[in-house]
Design an enzyme around this catalytic site. Structure first.
Site, PDB file in Angstrom:
ATOM      1  N   ALA A  79      32.754  47.142 -20.455  1.00 20.75           N
ATOM      2  CA  ALA A  79      32.038  47.824 -19.341  1.00 20.75           C
ATOM      3  C   ALA A  79      30.676  48.590 -19.975  1.00 20.75           C
ATOM      4  O   ALA A  79      30.805  49.286 -21.099  1.00 20.75           O
ATOM      5  CB  ALA A  79      32.903  49.017 -18.998  1.00 20.75           C
ATOM      6  N   TYR A 146      18.695  50.247 -24.546  1.00 13.10           N
ATOM      7  CA  TYR A 146      19.843  49.425 -24.276  1.00 13.10           C
ATOM      8  C   TYR A 146      20.607  48.864 -25.580  1.00 13.10           C
ATOM      9  O   TYR A 146      21.620  48.982 -26.031  1.00 13.10           O
ATOM     10  CB  TYR A 146      19.783  47.959 -23.266  1.00 13.10           C
ATOM     11  CG  TYR A 146      20.609  46.979 -23.198  1.00 13.10           C
ATOM     12  CD1 TYR A 146      21.933  47.045 -22.913  1.00 13.10           C
ATOM     13  CD2 TYR A 146      20.651  45.719 -23.736  1.00 13.10           C
ATOM     14  CE1 TYR A 146      22.978  46.355 -22.960  1.00 13.10           C
ATOM     15  CE2 TYR A 146      21.331  44.741 -23.951  1.00 13.10           C
ATOM     16  CZ  TYR A 146      22.588  45.026 -23.342  1.00 13.10           C
ATOM     17  OH  TYR A 146      23.728  44.071 -23.392  1.00 13.10           O
ATOM     18  N   HIS A 194      18.127  37.558 -13.914  1.00 10.17           N
ATOM     19  CA  HIS A 194      18.419  36.772 -15.035  1.00 10.17           C
ATOM     20  C   HIS A 194      17.840  35.512 -14.418  1.00 10.17           C
ATOM     21  O   HIS A 194      17.841  34.969 -13.185  1.00 10.17           O
ATOM     22  CB  HIS A 194      19.990  36.511 -15.245  1.00 10.17           C
ATOM     23  CG  HIS A 194      20.508  37.656 -16.086  1.00 10.17           C
ATOM     24  ND1 HIS A 194      21.350  38.462 -15.412  1.00 10.17           N
ATOM     25  CD2 HIS A 194      20.165  38.074 -17.141  1.00 10.17           C
ATOM     26  CE1 HIS A 194      21.663  39.475 -16.349  1.00 10.17           C
ATOM     27  NE2 HIS A 194      20.872  39.190 -17.250  1.00 10.17           N
ATOM     28  N   ARG A 226      14.926  30.649 -25.092  1.00  8.62           N
ATOM     29  CA  ARG A 226      16.404  31.411 -25.458  1.00  8.62           C
ATOM     30  C   ARG A 226      17.486  30.480 -25.393  1.00  8.62           C
ATOM     31  O   ARG A 226      17.380  29.077 -25.161  1.00  8.62           O
ATOM     32  CB  ARG A 226      16.554  32.129 -23.977  1.00  8.62           C
ATOM     33  CG  ARG A 226      15.482  33.316 -23.728  1.00  8.62           C
ATOM     34  CD  ARG A 226      15.589  34.641 -24.620  1.00  8.62           C
ATOM     35  NE  ARG A 226      14.746  35.447 -24.388  1.00  8.62           N
ATOM     36  CZ  ARG A 226      13.556  35.530 -25.018  1.00  8.62           C
ATOM     37  NH1 ARG A 226      13.099  34.750 -25.502  1.00  8.62           N
ATOM     38  NH2 ARG A 226      12.644  36.495 -24.374  1.00  8.62           N
TER      39      ARG A 226
HETATM   40  N1  UDP Z   1      12.617  35.106 -17.008  1.00  7.37           N
HETATM   41  C1  UDP Z   1      11.371  34.781 -16.228  1.00  7.37           C
HETATM   42  N2  UDP Z   1      11.373  34.933 -14.931  1.00  7.37           N
HETATM   43  C2  UDP Z   1      12.710  35.543 -14.644  1.00  7.37           C
HETATM   44  C3  UDP Z   1      13.590  36.173 -15.174  1.00  7.37           C
HETATM   45  C4  UDP Z   1      13.398  35.808 -16.424  1.00  7.37           C
HETATM   46  O1  UDP Z   1      10.574  33.968 -16.601  1.00  7.37           O
HETATM   47  O2  UDP Z   1      12.450  36.010 -13.169  1.00  7.37           O
HETATM   48  C5  UDP Z   1      12.428  34.724 -18.332  1.00  7.37           C
HETATM   49  C6  UDP Z   1      12.547  35.925 -19.419  1.00  7.37           C
HETATM   50  O3  UDP Z   1      11.246  36.358 -19.756  1.00  7.37           O
HETATM   51  C7  UDP Z   1      13.019  35.186 -20.797  1.00  7.37           C
HETATM   52  C8  UDP Z   1      14.156  34.441 -20.002  1.00  7.37           C
HETATM   53  O4  UDP Z   1      13.447  33.822 -18.647  1.00  7.37           O
HETATM   54  O5  UDP Z   1      12.114  34.707 -21.558  1.00  7.37           O
HETATM   55  C9  UDP Z   1      15.644  34.893 -19.830  1.00  7.37           C
HETATM   56  O6  UDP Z   1      15.498  35.840 -19.411  1.00  7.37           O
HETATM   57  P1  UDP Z   1      16.972  36.770 -18.883  1.00  7.37           P
HETATM   58  O7  UDP Z   1      16.390  37.796 -18.024  1.00  7.37           O
HETATM   59  O8  UDP Z   1      17.624  35.798 -17.917  1.00  7.37           O
HETATM   60  O9  UDP Z   1      17.738  37.306 -20.085  1.00  7.37           O
HETATM   61  P2  UDP Z   1      17.303  38.089 -21.129  1.00  7.37           P
HETATM   62  O10 UDP Z   1      16.549  37.160 -22.192  1.00  7.37           O
HETATM   63  O11 UDP Z   1      16.442  39.227 -20.663  1.00  7.37           O
HETATM   64  O12 UDP Z   1      18.651  38.682 -21.797  1.00  7.37           O
END
Ligand code: UDP
Length: 335
Positions: A79, A146, A194, A226
């Site tokens: 949570a 966070y 995401h 990533r």
């Molecule tokens: N990303 C993107 N467009 C979106 C959402 C994410 O280009 O609408 C990119 C983001 O900049 C990162 C990768 O996708 O490089 C993964 O992002 P996500 O938000 O899924 O996970 P995070 O890395 O923030 O935990």
């Protein structure tokens, strides 16, 4: 290995929590899910097979009654709030929920002599990468509230270990993705931020297009890289962590990732290959706080927990997410 006690799963109706609950049930564990349903979905739980309690982990009387009624052997703590951007604009919300609220839970664990804790931590506790791939000894200098709230709770948990023998596994997730393979449970966040679900939402027309956040990063195709870890791999890692603690393992931190990185463009291309559809794409500026590359060194997970990711190809993540998005629930638990 199951035992006579029950497992208390906080946030067990959420995305990673519900997949882990499913996995633990398949291993014949007895499970109590505590979830306030702010982000969780009761529909994600098999209510005939788990004890579900709607409530907050900061509710001392409720938590105490759970520990008094059930022999709780270990806590799996999912949570938490997890929107990085929101944590920057509303840090107290994050420190209250992710750091302060679990203190009540820990108080009660101490009182009842429950000494095993599996914690959903994150690679966001590392901050800006100083080397790649990232191992657990990477400096922890989180760059947003966070990540800081998760890192601080790790510290609290270590101190509880020194004071009263709590043993923990800090599971530092990289990018959780994918859904259960039968398409019955999946990822349903509001808002959905995401990458993979947003790409699929762009395909189904739920959003106009996917915006790629930055195409001028120092990576081969200019987009961020990533390490995408399948949610069912995360689930099995929790079972292995439990096994480790049951065998007397001491507090440790373990990264959960595949060790392989994929760029945003590669994920979009894979989604097109999986679905046979074109993804409407637009390019936007970089998102604040995004490092160009985050790749996990998963060696410790293998040596300490005997765990290794099974779904290393993001194709399998997208296939399962697409099955959830196009299945009976259309990617949502309720309309
Ligand atoms: N990303 C993107 N467009 C979106 C959402 C994410 O280009 O609408 C990119 C983001 O900049 C990162 C990768 O996708 O490089 C993964 O992002 P996500 O938000 O899924 O996970 P995070 O890395 O923030 O935990």
């Amino acid at each position: 290995m199951s035992s006579s006690g029950s497992l208390l799963v906080t946030g067990g109706a959420g995305y990673i929590g519900s997949h882990t609950v499913r996995h633990l049930l398949s291993m014949h564990e007895r499970i109590i899910v505590l979830d306030n349903l702010v982000f969780g979905h009761v529909e994600a739980l098999p209510l005939d097979r788990v004890t579900f309690v709607r409530g907050d982990m900061s509710d001392a009387a409720l938590i105490d009654s759970l520990f008094a009624q059930h022999k709780i052997e270990a806590v799996l703590h999912f949570a938490a709030f997890a929107f990085v951007g929101e944590s920057v604009t509303d840090p107290l919300k994050y420190y209250r929920n992710n750091l302060a609220a679990p203190l009540t839970l820990l108080d009660t664990m101490q009182k009842h002599g429950c000494k095993m804790f599996i914690f959903s931590s994150t690679c966001a506790t590392y901050g800006d990468p100083q080397f790649m791939p990232m191992s657990e000894d990477h400096p922890q200098q989180p760059v947003n509230p966070y990540g800081a709230s998760k890192w601080m709770l790790e510290r609290v948990l270590r101190d509880c270990g020194t004071a009263w023998g709590l043993q923990c596994v800090f599971l530092r997730y990289f990018n959780a993705s994918g859904c259960d393979l039968d398409g019955e449970i999946g990822e349903d966040h509001t808002p959905e931020t995401h990458l993979i679900p947003r790409i699929l939402m762009a395909i189904t027309g739920e959003i106009e297009a996917i915006t790629v956040f930055g195409s001028d990063y120092p990576t081969p195709d200019g987009t961020c890289i990533r390490d995408y870890i399948h949610v069912n791999d995360l689930a099995s890692a929790h079972a292995q962590a439990l096994d480790y603690l049951r065998k007397g393992g001491e507090t440790t931190a373990v990264n959960l990732g595949t060790g392989r990185g994929f760029s945003v463009k590669e994920i979009i291309q894979t989604a097109e290959a999986v679905t046979g559809k074109t993804v409407p794409v637009q390019y936007g500026p970089r998102r604040a706080g995004d490092p160009s590359e985050l790749i996990c060194n998963p060696a410790r997970a293998k040596s300490v927990l005997g765990w290794e990711a099974q779904f290393k190809d993001p194709r399998s993540h997208i296939e399962s997410a697409w099955k959830w998005m196009t299945g009976p629930r259309k990617g949502r638990y309720s309309a």
